[in-house]
Write an enzyme that holds these catalytic residues in place. Structure first.
Site, PDB file in Angstrom:
ATOM      1  N   SER A 408       0.812  -1.215   0.000  1.00 28.58           N
ATOM      2  CA  SER A 408       0.000   0.000   0.000  1.00 28.58           C
ATOM      3  C   SER A 408       0.846   1.266   0.000  1.00 28.58           C
ATOM      4  O   SER A 408       0.322   2.355  -0.209  1.00 28.58           O
ATOM      5  CB  SER A 408      -0.927   0.013   1.219  1.00 28.58           C
ATOM      6  N   HIS A 429      -2.268  -2.709  -6.224  1.00 29.98           N
ATOM      7  CA  HIS A 429      -2.713  -2.372  -4.874  1.00 29.98           C
ATOM      8  C   HIS A 429      -4.229  -2.461  -4.792  1.00 29.98           C
ATOM      9  O   HIS A 429      -4.949  -1.565  -5.250  1.00 29.98           O
ATOM     10  CB  HIS A 429      -2.226  -0.969  -4.494  1.00 29.98           C
ATOM     11  N   GLU A 441      -4.936   0.182  -7.743  1.00 31.59           N
ATOM     12  CA  GLU A 441      -3.871   1.058  -8.234  1.00 31.59           C
ATOM     13  C   GLU A 441      -2.839   0.186  -8.944  1.00 31.59           C
ATOM     14  O   GLU A 441      -2.263  -0.724  -8.343  1.00 31.59           O
ATOM     15  CB  GLU A 441      -3.195   1.790  -7.069  1.00 31.59           C
ATOM     16  N   ASN A 479      -3.236   6.533  -0.663  1.00 31.63           N
ATOM     17  CA  ASN A 479      -2.731   6.715   0.707  1.00 31.63           C
ATOM     18  C   ASN A 479      -1.994   8.037   0.861  1.00 31.63           C
ATOM     19  O   ASN A 479      -2.065   8.678   1.914  1.00 31.63           O
ATOM     20  CB  ASN A 479      -1.831   5.549   1.103  1.00 31.63           C
TER      21      ASN A 479
END
Length: 683
Positions: A408, A429, A441, A479
């Site tokens: 992540s 991801h 992702e 993130n």
């Protein structure tokens, strides 16, 4: 011989039985939609039907393989909403559908395939509805999910058909129902095989016109939406007043509501989101890849088991490997639970779930991976552990196997450097829970080949996820943009702002949950690990406040430990009063709207992702945040929201906050747009 009249969109046939068959068949398209030309054609066909005294009935159907009518042309609606022409288009649709409803002969809609929005509203103007039992047949009124309401008679006629409370549930949820579900609710009168669809329709013609139904008034079961100007609130108002309004009056309310809603920024954002979903679903690549049949997942934790379950449910045979037998067994229990829940909710048949489970082979020992097309590493978020796994996988995988990591935040390029073929390494991801989050992702490392990237994109689309390409940079997109927001929320709480005030404010703003509750869902340990990775790259703006460290030390890890910012007891949750020992009283931040303060940090980081080319386009940043975090869809994403708020106003407020906290210092691209009067989006 039947008389046949073919126009560009609709074919008219009148058989020896004097039943008129109107078949929608838009040329060079897999879908039928309503635009101005189609509506005009339909009106001309109704002219003929009204004037032919010999006709016994009308059947409306479609020639498409999987779509009856997909509703109004949303591109037309979006354009008309901006030009003020929407009212004319909607009024014309109401007029034509009213003429079908007023025919002296019985009418039947024979539905096969997707029947949504305006596509279902034309069937409501018919007397009877029969649907095929094919899985492609999905029926409903999804307009409120786009910030609109059913305004071609849907909000008026459906309550008269199934009662106000049932109609409110269908319209406010915006769900598409299978044929069997639609039959139970009363959306259709009969379900048959596709082959028998027209025969059933002709049989229903024999029943004559539909007799008026007894009105079933609302018992007030549907909660009134909190925003009285929202599409759901406007729809509910029409649904629950229709018993006291004549049809013409109710249709006027529909028209006024959809015209008002079409002008709003939120509705235009929701319609844009629909097109973005189509864009990411289809992609632009012309490259062809064989479907992935075999994959391996390394690591059977929450993410690994979730990925394995998702792949197996989509026809991929999966090797699930973990050196820890206890973790592997727990992962298999999670997989079983996900399948059982899907069966219980009617999302998958028991037989299909059984087949999915059988595609998973679990092992603690190394297994042959040379015939596996994709290996997805989903082990612990520790770079040293992942590097060791990648060294092993590089030796075990076949010459064409693509090795992906589900990290992540850790650098994919560092993992690729541990392999003999870094060009075949990529990041995939997934988001938790895998069974519900659509985003993946696709992280392109410095040596990832174009072929590997395109194959990964095709694979993600094959398994029904939506991919967004991001460059390999700490935190990638989601993130990186999310964490300054989360960490600032925790710091606000530490400094004296009440938990309820923070979470309720952001939930009311449109986020799916407040930031502190989201930290509990992620887990305090995972939050701190990701924050540490991001702080190394970006400095103080990703530094975790002291309270998070104290909570981890005290094993207050969030939902997984039954206590974090909240205490969890079964389905009940309440603020965790024990945290008071680590809070600083009396220094609460009241210098700016709380939601804006948190959003400015997200806007700043999303803008940096454009500035540093982490993503290619503003819609990648915005839609990625909507998919990956549930960022309020009607706000359009951080950058779209910033433009609506006013970029100059954003900069002015951020500069004021930056005087006491340099984390609010706006990045260069934001300042440039504000200074030059330009935008991220051209229109």
């Amino acid at each position: 011989m039947p008389a046949v009249a073919t126009r560009s969109m609709i074919r008219r046939e009148i058989g020896d039985d004097r039943v008129c068959l109107l078949t929608f068949d838009r040329p060079e398209s897999g879908a039928n939609i309503f635009d101005a030309a189609t509506m005009s054609e339909l009106s001309e066909h109704v002219d003929v039907i009204e004037g032919d005294q010999s006709l016994r009935g009308l059947i409306i159907t479609s020639a498409k393989k999987s779509i009856f009518i997909a509703g109004a042309d949303l591109k037309t609606l979006l354009k008309q909403a901006g030009t003020g022409e929407l009212g004319v288009f909607i009024a014309e649709g109401q007029r034509v559908f009213n003429r079908i409803a007023a025919l002296k002969i019985p009418s039947v809609a024979a539905i096969h395939g997707a029947c949504a929005g305006g596509g279902y509203e034309v069937t409501l103007a018919s007397d009877w509805r029969v649907a095929s039992d094919d899985p492609a047949t999905r029926i409903g009124l999804p307009e409120t999910t786009l910030g609109l309401i059913p305004a071609w008679g849907g909000s008026t006629r459906l309550p008269r058909l199934i009662g106000e409370d049932n109609a409110a549930e269908v319209i406010l949820k915006g769900k598409l129902y299978s044929a069997s579900e639609a039959l139970k609710i009363g959306l259709v009168d009969e379900v048959v095989t596709r082959e028998k669809l027209l025969d059933a329709a002709r049989r229903l013609i024999g029943k004559g016109r539909r007799p008026p139904a007894k009105i079933s008034r609302s018992k007030g079961k549907t909660p009134v939406p909190s925003d009285p100007k929202s599409a759901r609130a406007r729809a509910l108002g029409i649904i629950t007043t229709r018993g006291t309004n004549a049809i013409d009056e109710s249709l006027k309310l529909e028209l006024d509501a959809i015209v008002d809603l079409g002008k709003t920024e939120s509705t235009q954002n929701l319609i844009r989101n629909f097109f973005l979903a189509e864009k990411y679903k289809k992609g632009t690549s012309k490259a062809q890849f064989e479907k992935v049949a075999h994959a391996a997942v390394i690591g059977a934790g929450v993410m690994g088991s979730g990925i394995a379950q998702w792949l197996s449910a989509r026809g991929v045979t999966v090797i699930l490997r973990d050196v820890n037998r206890e973790l592997l067994d727990r992962g298999l229990v999670n997989i079983e639970k996900t399948y059982a829940d899907a069966v219980k909710r009617g999302l998958v048949a028991e037989e299909k779930a059984k087949q999915g489970r059988a595609r998973i082979v679990a092992s603690t020992a190394p297994m042959e991976l040379r015939d596996v097309q994709f290996v997805i590493e989903a082990a612990s978020e520790k770079i040293d552990i992942k590097k060791e796994i990648f060294r092993e996988l590089s030796m075990q995988a076949g010459p064409k196997t693509i090795i992906a990591t589900n990290t992540s935040a850790l650098p994919v390029s560092e993992l690729a450097d541990c392999t003999v073929s870094p060009d075949r390494v990529i990041g995939l991801h997934f988001f938790n829970p895998v069974s519900r989050m659509k985003l993946v992702e696709v992280v392109v490392a410095k040596e990832t080949s174009d072929e590997t990237k395109e194959h990964a994109l095709a694979f993600v689309r094959q398994i029904g996820k939506l991919p967004i390409v991001v460059r390999d940079a700490p935190g990638f997109l989601v993130n990186r943009v999310l964490f300054p927001y989360l960490l600032e929320a925790a710091e606000l709480f530490e400094s004296g702002v009440e938990l309820d005030r923070i979470d309720e404010k952001l939930a009311k703003w449109g986020m799916p949950m407040g930031p502190l509750r989201l930290i509990d869902e992620i887990g305090l340990d995972v939050t701190l690990d990701i924050a540490a990775t991001l702080e190394k790259a970006y400095g103080r703006r990703d530094r975790a406040p002291e309270i998070l460290q104290r909570m981890r030390e005290s094993k207050l890890l969030g939902r997984k430990s039954d206590a974090g910012f909240y205490k969890y007891e079964g389905k009940q949750q309440s603020p965790n009063e024990s945290l008071v020992q680590w809070r600083r009283a009396g220094s609460a931040r009241n210098d700016v709207d709380l939601a804006n303060r948190l959003m400015f940090l997200m806007i700043n980081e999303a803008a940096r992702c454009i500035e540093e080319e982490v993503v290619e386009a503003p819609e990648d940043a915005d839609y990625g945040m909507i998919l990956g975090t549930g960022f309020a869809p009607h706000r359009g994403g951080p950058l779209r929201f910033a433009e609506h708020f006013g970029l100059k106003k954003v900069i002015d407020e951020m500069n004021r906050l930056a005087q006491s906290d340099d984390r609010f210092e706006p990045c260069e691209i934001l300042k440039k747009h504000a200074r030059d009067g330009t935008k991220f989006y051209e229109s």
